[in-house]
Motif scaffolding. Structure first.
Motif, PDB file in Angstrom:
ATOM      1  N   TYR A 255     -16.024 -33.735  12.643  1.00 49.47           N
ATOM      2  CA  TYR A 255     -17.306 -33.181  13.153  1.00 49.47           C
ATOM      3  C   TYR A 255     -18.752 -34.058  13.368  1.00 49.47           C
ATOM      4  N   ARG A 256     -18.960 -34.513  11.973  1.00 47.68           N
ATOM      5  CA  ARG A 256     -20.202 -35.183  12.047  1.00 47.68           C
ATOM      6  C   ARG A 256     -20.129 -36.440  12.893  1.00 47.68           C
TER       7      ARG A 256
ATOM      8  N   SER B 207     -12.738 -21.750   9.921  1.00 52.85           N
ATOM      9  CA  SER B 207     -13.620 -22.780   9.428  1.00 52.85           C
ATOM     10  C   SER B 207     -13.112 -24.263   9.138  1.00 52.85           C
ATOM     11  N   LEU B 208     -14.144 -25.225   9.235  1.00 51.20           N
ATOM     12  CA  LEU B 208     -13.694 -26.534   9.160  1.00 51.20           C
ATOM     13  C   LEU B 208     -13.387 -26.990   7.685  1.00 51.20           C
ATOM     14  N   SER B 209     -12.427 -27.781   7.507  1.00 53.66           N
ATOM     15  CA  SER B 209     -11.912 -28.224   6.391  1.00 53.66           C
ATOM     16  C   SER B 209     -12.605 -29.399   5.883  1.00 53.66           C
ATOM     17  N   ARG B 210     -12.580 -29.951   4.810  1.00 53.17           N
ATOM     18  CA  ARG B 210     -13.406 -31.231   4.438  1.00 53.17           C
ATOM     19  C   ARG B 210     -13.227 -32.297   5.521  1.00 53.17           C
ATOM     20  N   LYS B 211     -11.964 -32.717   5.896  1.00 55.92           N
ATOM     21  CA  LYS B 211     -11.637 -33.655   6.972  1.00 55.92           C
ATOM     22  C   LYS B 211     -12.332 -33.240   8.255  1.00 55.92           C
TER      23      LYS B 211
ATOM     24  N   VAL C 200      -9.572 -24.594   8.325  1.00 51.84           N
ATOM     25  CA  VAL C 200      -9.134 -23.704   7.332  1.00 51.84           C
ATOM     26  C   VAL C 200      -9.006 -22.371   7.611  1.00 51.84           C
TER      27      VAL C 200
ATOM     28  N   SER D 283     -19.899 -21.078  11.147  1.00 50.86           N
ATOM     29  CA  SER D 283     -18.759 -20.867  10.656  1.00 50.86           C
ATOM     30  C   SER D 283     -18.649 -19.697   9.566  1.00 50.86           C
TER      31      SER D 283
ATOM     32  N   HIS E  59     -14.948 -31.371   8.697  1.00 55.20           N
ATOM     33  CA  HIS E  59     -16.567 -31.784   8.863  1.00 55.20           C
ATOM     34  C   HIS E  59     -16.669 -33.144   8.912  1.00 55.20           C
ATOM     35  N   SER E  60     -15.813 -34.129   8.317  1.00 55.94           N
ATOM     36  CA  SER E  60     -16.114 -35.489   8.735  1.00 55.94           C
ATOM     37  C   SER E  60     -16.062 -35.956  10.152  1.00 55.94           C
TER      38      SER E  60
END
Length: 150
Positions: free
Chosen positions: A104-105, A95-99, A83, A51, A101-102
């Motif tokens: 994605y994990r 790119s991924l937001s904080r949400k 984002v 990203s 990323h969660s």
């Protein structure tokens, strides 16, 4: 002349069938557990790995056309999983937001579990041979694709 293979014995057909079966079961799990489509999963996974990426780059990496990727990105954006950085149109870095990323994990953990579940039926040597064969076939397929598109 040697006998011709029926479609059911052709490498491309066999690989396609296996890949589709794996994808269908993945799609069902990711929809059930994470409320994402297969295209959304792939987009989240690609952005989680590297990203930022533009829409055009994402489409190329995911094997989708730009219009399909645009729809996937719009859905992920609506859900607050992406984002968009400053930029215009398809050149906007994503790119991924904080949400995101969660999600994605959780997705990548599930994908790794599925990956291991498929590979468990292979010996270590079969895994190495499969990996090598897929690398070689991928390179050859890209070379043949380039030749066919001349």
């Amino acid at each position: 002349m040697s006998s011709l293979l029926p479609i059911s014995r052709l490498l491309s057909y066999r690989l396609h069938r296996v890949a589709n079966a794996i994808s269908r079961s993945a799609a069902a799990r990711y929809r059930r557990d994470f409320d994402v489509s297969l295209g959304e999963w792939r987009t989240l996974a690609l952005l989680g790995e590297e990203s930022p990426l533009t829409l055009n780059r994402l489409a190329a990496r995911a094997g989708l056309d730009k219009a399909q990727m645009s729809r996937v990105v719009a859905r992920l954006d609506e859900r607050g999983l992406l984002v968009r950085e400053a930029g215009a149109g398809r050149s906007t870095p994503l790119s991924l937001s904080r949400k995101g990323h969660s999600v994605y994990r959780g997705l990548i953990k599930a994908a790794n579990e599925r990956n291991e579940a498929f590979l468990v039926c292979l010996t270590d040597e079969e895994r190495r041979v499969l990996d090598s064969a897929l690398e070689k076939l991928g390179k050859l397929a890209k070379a043949l694709e380039s030749q066919e598109n001349l």
